[in-house]
Design an enzyme around this catalytic site. Sequence first.
Site, PDB file in Angstrom:
ATOM      1  CG  ASP A 212       0.052   0.068   2.683  1.00  0.00           C
ATOM      2  OD1 ASP A 212       0.186  -1.187   3.034  1.00  0.00           O
ATOM      3  OD2 ASP A 212       0.413   0.958   2.964  1.00  0.00           O
ATOM      4  CG  ASP A 214       2.097   5.523   5.604  1.00  0.00           C
ATOM      5  OD1 ASP A 214       1.604   4.710   6.191  1.00  0.00           O
ATOM      6  OD2 ASP A 214       2.567   6.534   6.236  1.00  0.00           O
TER       7      ASP A 214
END
Length: 268
Positions: A212, A214
């Site tokens: 992912d 941040d």
Amino acid sequence: MENALAEIGVFGGSGFYSLFDNDSDRQEKWVETPYGLPSDKVVIGKIAGRKVAFLPRHGANHQYPPHVINYRANVWAMKSLGVTRVIAPCAAGSLKKEVGLGHFVVCDQFVDRTTGRIDTFYDGPIATHVSSAEPYCPEMRKVAYEAGKEAGITMHETGTVVVIQGPRFSSKAESRWFTGQGWEVINMTQFPEVHLVKELEMCVVNISLITDYDAGLIGVEPVNHSEVVKVFTQNLSNLRTLLVKLIEKLPAKRSKCECGEALKHARF
Ligand SMILES: [Zn+2]
């Protein structure tokens, strides 16, 4: 150690709870340590003819979040089996757009932003200051990078991982700050794990699986845990391929690093 039960240790992270599905001779073993029990049974099996110990750092049911893992017990368990090299992959967030989802980063530095974790085996009476200047093994890093390249994975040869306390994810302000420092990766488990490995004079390499972006990266959705697990699971087969190649390619003896002598200049 000729009679070691295992020579290579692997810590499993989020979504990564087993390693030897094809090895029917694998053994499971609770290892007692002076620091209590590790997160789970250690599973010992063979990969590419090498004896490998696997331990899921969060426990088989992910019952130990990053801030309550008994890192000393986990690391001690590996050492007591005879392990000299540790592979410490982890799910991680990216702090830079060019470090994309599904990329793997072989981190060469960490920044510790955790609090209150027990991060040493050496509480006296002999003062012991093990260097963190090069936290990761240069030889293992090189082999891991090459193994990933061969497997067709998008690899980053170096990177700095900032390790946050968790279990919460970063605020946008924190995340922007980390990105502003030029750091690439964010995670919750690399510290104190890798430093404890070094304190026991084992080599350690990290492979950060980017699941992912941040929270601070503009225009990108903030992270949630189910997304992390989804992307991580998609990348598990890549990780397994890399691990097998890495284990195959690791020279039998350590000769190109000083990890095995970490205590040599650490004591007065
Ligand atoms: Zn080393």
